[in-house]
Enzyme design. Structure first.
Site, mmCIF file in Angstrom:
data_model
loop_
_atom_site.group_PDB
_atom_site.id
_atom_site.type_symbol
_atom_site.label_atom_id
_atom_site.label_comp_id
_atom_site.label_asym_id
_atom_site.label_seq_id
_atom_site.Cartn_x
_atom_site.Cartn_y
_atom_site.Cartn_z
ATOM 1 N N CYS A 302 0.829 -1.204 0.000
ATOM 2 C CA CYS A 302 0.000 0.000 0.000
ATOM 3 C C CYS A 302 0.862 1.252 0.000
ATOM 4 C CB CYS A 302 -0.924 -0.004 1.220
ATOM 5 S SG CYS A 302 -2.239 -1.249 1.111
ATOM 6 N N CYS A 455 13.419 6.661 -7.452
ATOM 7 C CA CYS A 455 11.986 6.479 -7.214
ATOM 8 C C CYS A 455 11.665 7.081 -5.855
ATOM 9 C CB CYS A 455 11.597 5.007 -7.304
ATOM 10 S SG CYS A 455 12.413 3.954 -6.086
#
Length: 497
Positions: A302, A455
């Site tokens: 998540c 990232c």
């Protein structure tokens, strides 16, 4: 043309679509033709030897078709095929009513000599239960005597713990060693802004006491491991799985099977959720559904993929509902059934589950008779290896990157996050190429030029580095810590998410 329903976790490899159509006379033919249209799907559904991966299920309607015989199942244009991967989960219909629990059956000491007696305040508190014929006073006594263990006080654990407490479950155990973070508050409603930085166990205990002071909370501020799982779980009647990682999920399943405990399962990802009840004495276990976990890194968490804030509330409430039904011995629990929920479509679907006679822990010939090393099981399995860390020579720190940028060096810095993440926060001068596009867009960059990849934290960019390596790029570096490290060490005005 048959319709194929694509789960959220695989939609980025299917053109972002949640439904696709493909020709074919059988389930196998439809999937094969779908792979031709969307080749990126193939490696996520099939192993190198062409077999359907063990963490992927395929259904025609509510019929399991993952076997070789199932792949030959005829398909018409009116049929729907569902691809159901694991998201970080007896033959015939489940029993209409499980063997009722008779709590208390644990070994927890209790200073209340008679749990069956209710004060006038409790009678008023539980009055809406007491006037239900299916609950009444006797059922409320069962709830008060019950001992339920919640694994985790996060997204799923928050609503289910609060509703179990409100319902009058007498003893609630919570296993959680984490602290409250601002990013938790969007969905973990058992915690508040004032709790940021505190142990989740502490804030959960306070919230439960505020909801119902008659509930006893037993906290385990430690990680659930193979060493302590059996000792903790055997003290409770029912276990509710609110975990967010595969090693703990398989650990909880195996411990429950070995101890004969019902395991109320739930999982969430983005806009989709799953729920079931795994109780090996009455139906399949989690391993019957997913014999093996997906390779490390294939299914995003998540934290990487996001989750709709209300989704764990919905799934957590479903789990609480199932636990209460098991305690009362009423209704038809989700034994042998997998409930799928899509929040965007506001759609529930139900799939039948079968007990696997070859299941290594609950099947006919058991090969797992004690708890194992679950980190190893979920990390390295045969040819599926965990993400290999990049070499030290291929790493670059945010301070070094900033120094080179300030010196005016011509650098190619590729951000491999998603566009919506790029809109939240970015490092100046970077080029956005989402991880799923890195391979197909590799021709846009010079193979001999130095390329720095980043990232959010460094995991996806390390995957991108290996992808470019396989395409012949030699001067690659991974930004250690990603944009989070950039915010911490270089520019605190860059928001963290």
């Amino acid at each position: 043309m048959a319709k194929v329903l694509i789960p959220t976790a695989l939609q980025s490899y299917a053109g972002g679509q949640d439904e696709l159509e493909a020709d074919g006379a059988t389930v196998g033919e439809v999937l094969a033709n779908l792979m031709l249209i969307h080749p990126m799907l193939e490696k996520h559904l099939y192993s190198d030897n062409g077999e359907l991966r063990h963490f992927v299920n395929v259904y025609k309607g509510s019929e399991d078709t993952r076997s070789l015989e199932g792949m030959a199942t005829p398909i018409t244009s009116d049929d729907e095929i569902s691809i159901v991967p694991s998201i970080a989960g007896g033959v015939g219909a489940p029993p209409k009513k499980p063997t009722p629990l008779h709590p208390p059956i644990g070994v927890i000491d209790d200073d209340r000599s008679d749990r069956s007696e209710f004060s006038n305040e409790e009678i008023m508190r539980y009055s809406r239960h007491l006037i239900l014929p299916e609950v009444n006073l006797e059922g409320q006594k069962k709830l008060k005597a019950a001992k339920v263990l919640c694994i985790g006080a996060g997204g799923l654990g928050s609503p289910l713990a609060l509703y179990l407490a409100a319902a009058g479950v007498g003893t609630i155990g919570i296993v959680d060693f984490d602290t409250v973070d601002y990013s938790n508050l969007q969905r973990q409603i058992i915690h508040g802004t004032k709790d940021v930085g505190r142990l989740k166990m502490e804030s959960a205990r306070e919230s439960i006491a505020d909801i119902n002071p008659y509930v006893k909370v037993i906290g385990f501020e430690e990680m659930l491991t193979s060493d302590n799982a059996l000792d903790i779980i055997r003290q409770f009647d029912i276990v509710i799985d609110g975990t967010d990682n595969f090693p703990t999920r398989y650990l909880v399943n195996d411990a429950c099977v070995l101890l004969g405990k019902p395991n109320v399962y739930g999982s969430i990802f983005r806009f989709e959720g799953q729920a079931s009840v795994f109780w090996a004495e009455h139906g399949p276990c989690y391993r019957c559904l997913y014999p093996e976990p997906p390779p490390p890194g294939l299914v995003p968490s998540c934290a990487e993929g996001g989750v709709l804030g209300v989704l764990p509330g919905i799934v957590g409430c479903l789990q609480a509902n199932e636990a209460i039904k098991l305690i009362l011995g009423v209704g038809n629990p989700l034994i042998g059934r997998l409930l799928l929920f899509n929040a965007l479509k506001m759609q529930f679907r139900e799939l039948r589950l079968q007990k696997d006679p070859d299941c290594p822990i609950c099947g006919t010939h058991k090969t797992i008779t004690e708890l194992i090393d679950y980190e190893q099981f979920c990390g390295i399995r045969g040819e599926e290896t965990a993400t290999v860390p990049v070499e030290e020579s291929q790493e670059i720190s945010v301070t070094e990157l900033k120094k080179r940028m300030d010196a005016g060096e011509k650098l190619t810095v590729i951000d491999v996050r998603e566009p919506h993440e790029y809109a939240i926060a970015r490092i100046p001068g970077t080029i956005l190429v989402p991880l799923g596009q890195v391979e197909e867009r590799s021709h846009e960059f010079e193979k001999g030029s130095e390329i720095i990849l980043h990232c959010k934290s460094g995991k996806r960019s390390s995957d991108a580095l290996r992808t470019l390596q396989s395409k012949g790029f030699t001067k690659l570096k991974n930004l250690t810590g990603g944009i989070l490290a950039w915010s911490d060490e270089i520019d605190p005005t860059v928001p963290k998410y």
